[in-house]
Motif scaffolding. Structure first.
Motif, PDB file in Angstrom:
ATOM      1  N   ILE A   1       0.848  -1.182   0.000  1.00  0.00           N
ATOM      2  CA  ILE A   1       0.000   0.000   0.000  1.00  0.00           C
ATOM      3  C   ILE A   1       0.891   1.243   0.000  1.00  0.00           C
ATOM      4  CG2 ILE A   1      -1.860   1.240   1.191  1.00  0.00           C
ATOM      5  CD1 ILE A   1      -2.754  -1.520   0.457  1.00  0.00           C
ATOM      6  N   LYS A   2       0.535   2.231  -0.790  1.00  0.00           N
ATOM      7  CA  LYS A   2       1.288   3.483  -0.816  1.00  0.00           C
ATOM      8  C   LYS A   2       1.261   4.112   0.577  1.00  0.00           C
ATOM      9  CE  LYS A   2       3.297   7.189  -2.523  1.00  0.00           C
ATOM     10  NZ  LYS A   2       4.720   7.183  -2.943  1.00  0.00           N
ATOM     11  N   GLN A   3       2.434   4.327   1.134  1.00  0.00           N
ATOM     12  CA  GLN A   3       2.506   4.913   2.465  1.00  0.00           C
ATOM     13  C   GLN A   3       1.877   6.307   2.489  1.00  0.00           C
ATOM     14  OE1 GLN A   3       6.892   3.916   3.424  1.00  0.00           O
ATOM     15  NE2 GLN A   3       5.873   3.915   5.425  1.00  0.00           N
ATOM     16  N   GLY A   4       1.037   6.519   3.509  1.00  0.00           N
ATOM     17  CA  GLY A   4       0.391   7.803   3.681  1.00  0.00           C
ATOM     18  C   GLY A   4      -0.878   7.972   2.866  1.00  0.00           C
ATOM     19  N   TYR A   5      -1.150   7.064   1.946  1.00  0.00           N
ATOM     20  CA  TYR A   5      -2.345   7.177   1.102  1.00  0.00           C
ATOM     21  C   TYR A   5      -3.529   6.504   1.811  1.00  0.00           C
ATOM     22  CZ  TYR A   5      -5.254   7.061  -3.119  1.00  0.00           C
ATOM     23  OH  TYR A   5      -6.258   7.236  -4.031  1.00  0.00           O
ATOM     24  N   GLU A   6      -4.665   7.182   1.829  1.00  0.00           N
ATOM     25  CA  GLU A   6      -5.831   6.619   2.507  1.00  0.00           C
ATOM     26  C   GLU A   6      -6.510   5.546   1.663  1.00  0.00           C
ATOM     27  OE1 GLU A   6      -7.841   9.404   5.878  1.00  0.00           O
ATOM     28  OE2 GLU A   6      -8.621   9.595   3.837  1.00  0.00           O
ATOM     29  N   THR A   7      -6.627   4.388   2.246  1.00  0.00           N
ATOM     30  CA  THR A   7      -7.321   3.274   1.622  1.00  0.00           C
ATOM     31  C   THR A   7      -8.277   2.702   2.657  1.00  0.00           C
ATOM     32  OG1 THR A   7      -6.987   1.228   0.354  1.00  0.00           O
ATOM     33  CG2 THR A   7      -5.589   1.559   2.280  1.00  0.00           C
ATOM     34  N   ALA A   8      -8.945   1.625   2.344  1.00  0.00           N
ATOM     35  CA  ALA A   8      -9.806   0.979   3.333  1.00  0.00           C
ATOM     36  C   ALA A   8      -8.945   0.189   4.315  1.00  0.00           C
ATOM     37  CB  ALA A   8     -10.808   0.063   2.658  1.00  0.00           C
ATOM     38  N   GLN A   9      -9.307   0.226   5.589  1.00  0.00           N
ATOM     39  CA  GLN A   9      -8.537  -0.485   6.604  1.00  0.00           C
ATOM     40  C   GLN A   9      -8.454  -1.972   6.299  1.00  0.00           C
ATOM     41  OE1 GLN A   9      -8.721   0.709  10.867  1.00  0.00           O
ATOM     42  NE2 GLN A   9      -9.643  -1.303  11.161  1.00  0.00           N
ATOM     43  N   GLY A  10      -9.486  -2.519   5.672  1.00  0.00           N
ATOM     44  CA  GLY A  10      -9.492  -3.937   5.339  1.00  0.00           C
ATOM     45  C   GLY A  10      -8.462  -4.331   4.310  1.00  0.00           C
ATOM     46  N   ASN A  11      -7.848  -3.352   3.634  1.00  0.00           N
ATOM     47  CA  ASN A  11      -6.787  -3.652   2.675  1.00  0.00           C
ATOM     48  C   ASN A  11      -5.435  -3.861   3.342  1.00  0.00           C
ATOM     49  OD1 ASN A  11      -8.421  -3.506   0.370  1.00  0.00           O
ATOM     50  ND2 ASN A  11      -8.185  -1.282   0.228  1.00  0.00           N
ATOM     51  N   LEU A  12      -5.351  -3.547   4.607  1.00  0.00           N
ATOM     52  CA  LEU A  12      -4.095  -3.689   5.333  1.00  0.00           C
ATOM     53  C   LEU A  12      -4.084  -5.001   6.104  1.00  0.00           C
ATOM     54  CD1 LEU A  12      -4.403  -0.575   4.764  1.00  0.00           C
ATOM     55  CD2 LEU A  12      -3.094  -0.202   6.858  1.00  0.00           C
TER      56      LEU A  12
END
Length: 637
Positions: A402-413
């Motif tokens: 995941i691109k650091q600092g970029y907002e994504t869905a928590q479920g992607n982490l």
């Protein structure tokens, strides 16, 4: 191009004009040319490749119900432009009918110009004339007979997966045969499976263990291919759709004959397990093994984490002859990479009208993949399941995905490696597309792009905001031009065979060290602990892996993860009788018209599937049933 490819192309061109009877293609045509076709070895070999040509035409995934009806990928049906025949994708929208069946492999012409009965007829003609070439050696004759028997078995099996009880065509009929003799009845499912297995058993001993002359013969059938197909056939026969299915109890043909097995037979699973283990032994004896080495072509700098993703990807998109776990594929390359890649550069956006990137993955499919602990997201004690849609910035722990600092869905982490190898989504890093140094790798920016692209832009036609990354070769580049690195989509991989064996053995005997062994081999390649260790340490249901029913659920989910997007899962869900459950829920994606994280990460329904009990088997066209009064329509149609 290999010589074998050239023969196949020649066969396709020369056979397209062959006529056939609409209700059943069993009588030979061009009888006057048969003597010429088999006058010597070279002419007979050309006819052999015409028997192969029908199989090669089955490679197109848009005509494969295992691909289009799996609910793994949604294709939008309101584009106003036709890129290809989308009717197979529309099946889950409830468009099937008896008047004009979708993906009709039973009737004349066949879908995508494939006629399986015509292919069977060619095989019978080949077998009936194989003694004519005077310069054909006995050893080569035995091999050709074995290849043709395999092909005939596979064509019958393909029909069985779609239609259940079939008409067995074991020989050609004279061109002047009475019409009534061609109006054949359907055999029962048990008779149909027994016939296919008998043909495979007859073929296997005389098939070559490996292809020695790969320049001329690569892609022809080997012993380990046939043994692997036999294992799949027997597993299908043992599965709930065909093994004592109460939905088909008492279904008879017009003469009163039962078409489906009356009761469950546990010994069918034992036969499937034995066949799968024998196939595994043969594959491994020929040097096949799970792909555990990352590709090195053009990769200049990548972390171990990214190399793991490339290893998983190359098990599908690597070249066949270099892929150590690819048991069987077809010779034509996968032709839809332009539909599975997001636009990663501004120049790529200008190509949207030609390559619309619109094969969309529903959220439900993404939620099948495990957490990094190797258990389902709704069972993992360490995973915030209820907060999975909450926006969260990419962090150091997930920086390779995941691109650091970029907002994504928590479920992607915090997901397993196969998640990141298989899916592209807002914020995910895409190693490749001409950037083969990890620090230079682009990432997907889906928020806002759809909102600003405009309603007529084909860049906005990925209706879920999630792409099947697994189907794109990492060396394929979509930028100013579209440069494709082609590959053959697997039909059978060794990892799938391992899981098939584990499934059959669990059904036959219940959990055992042997069952766990073959599941865990697949999981280990994916960077996960074994089943027992993962469930004991991290699952809210730690005993799930110790019982037959719980382990069945685990194996089914493992197959759906490992073989996602490969054209296999739709067939699995059918034979398990689980497709109706999968398609009973609305298919959702992200709120793609929104630009902010809070608004974007709200699941939105994009398709409400339509699927009932009758849809497990495909209908036979009404005209075929009318013309052949001995032909019985499938249940509930």
């Amino acid at each position: 191009m290999r010589s074998y490819y050239k023969y196949i192309l020649m066969a396709l061109f020369c056979m397209t004009g062959v006529s056939c009877k609409k209700y059943l293609d069993v009588a030979p045509d061009n009888v006057g040319t048969l003597d010429y076709a088999f006058r010597n070895r070279n002419e007979a070999e050309s006819y052999l490749f015409s028997c192969y040509s029908t199989m090669q035409q089955l490679n197109n995934v848009i005509y494969n119900a295992g691909f289009t009806t799996s609910a793994e990928i949604i294709y939008p049906n309101n584009l106003g432009v036709t890129f290809f025949d989308q009717s197979g994708f529309n099946l889950i929208r409830g468009v099937q009918s008896t008047g004009s069946p979708v993906l009709n492999y039973w009737g004349a012409g066949g879908v995508g110009n494939v006629n399986l009965f015509q292919g069977i007829r060619r095989c019978n003609t080949m077998l009936e004339n194989i003694d004519k070439p005077i310069d054909l050696s006995e050893s080569e004759k035995r091999r050709w007979i074995a290849e043709v028997k395999f092909l005939k078995a596979f064509y019958h099996y393909y029909l069985m997966r779609m239609y259940g009880p079939i008409i067995i065509i074991d020989k050609s009929f004279p061109i002047d045969a009475p019409t009534d003799s061609l109006k054949r009845k359907r055999s029962s499912t048990d008779e149909s499976f027994a016939y296919v297995v008998s043909q495979l058993d007859a073929a296997i001993p005389d098939l070559p263990p490996v292809i020695e002359n790969q320049t001329k013969e690569f892609g022809r059938i080997t012993k380990f291919i046939a043994m692997s197909v036999k294992a799949e056939v027997l597993a299908t026969a043992a599965s709930p759709l065909f093994n004592g299915n109460p939905d088909y109890a008492g279904i008879k043909d017009r003469s009163g004959k039962l078409l489906f097995s009356a009761g469950y037979d546990a010994t069918k699973w034992k036969a499937a397990a034995d066949a799968a283990k024998a196939a595994i032994t043969e594959c491994e004896a020929r040097g096949l093994h799970l792909n555990t080495a990352p590709p090195t072509t053009a990769v200049s700098d990548a972390s171990d984490e990214v190399k793991k993703l490339l290893t998983l990807q190359s098990a599908v998109t690597g070249k066949w002859e270099q892929n150590p776990e690819l048991i069987w594929a077809l010779n034509y390359g996968f032709g839809y990479q332009g539909f599975v890649m997001p636009k990663l550069t501004s120049d790529a956006v200008s190509m949207a009208n030609t390559y619309p990137s619109n094969w969309a993955v529903p959220i439900a499919e993404t939620e099948l993949f495990y957490t990094k602990q190797g258990v389902p997201i709704n069972e993992d004690k360490t995973f915030d399941y209820n907060g999975r849609f909450t926006p969260k910035a990419g962090d150091d722990a997930n920086k390779h995905y995941i691109k650091q600092g970029y907002e994504t869905a928590q479920g992607n982490l915090g997901r397993e490696p196969r998640y990141y190898a298989s899916l592209a989504f807002d914020g995910s890093i895409w190693f490749g597309n001409g950037k083969l140094k990890e620090d230079d790798a682009p990432y997907v920016q889906a928020k806002g792009i759809f909102a600003t692209a405009g309603p007529k832009s084909f860049n906005s036609t990925n209706i879920t905001g999630i792409w099947p990354k697994k189907l794109a070769n990492y060396q394929t580049v979509m930028d100013k031009t579209f440069d494709v690195v082609s590959y053959q989509l697997p039909i059978i991989r060794l990892s799938g065979l391992y899981l098939l064996y584990a499934e059959a053995l669990n059904e036959a005997e219940g959990p055992s060290a042997e069952v766990y062994k073959y599941i865990d081999m697949v999981r280990a390649r994916a960077g996960l602990q074994g089943v027992q260790a993962s469930w004991t340490a991290y699952s809210t249901n730690p005993g799930k892996a110790t019982g037959k029913d719980g382990l069945r659920q685990i194996i089914h989910q493992e197959r759906r993860i490992e073989l996602a997007f490969e054209g296999q899962i739709g067939w699995d869900l059918r034979r398990w009788k689980e497709l109706q459950e999968v398609l009973s829920k609305p298919l959702q994606g992200w709120n793609i018209n929104e630009g902010s994280s809070a608004a974007y990460y709200r699941p939105s329904t994009v398709l409400i599937p339509v699927f009932g009990v009758k849809d497990y088997l495909f209908p036979i066209a009404t005209q075929d049933v009318i013309i052949n009064e001995n032909l019985t329509q499938n249940p509930y149609w």
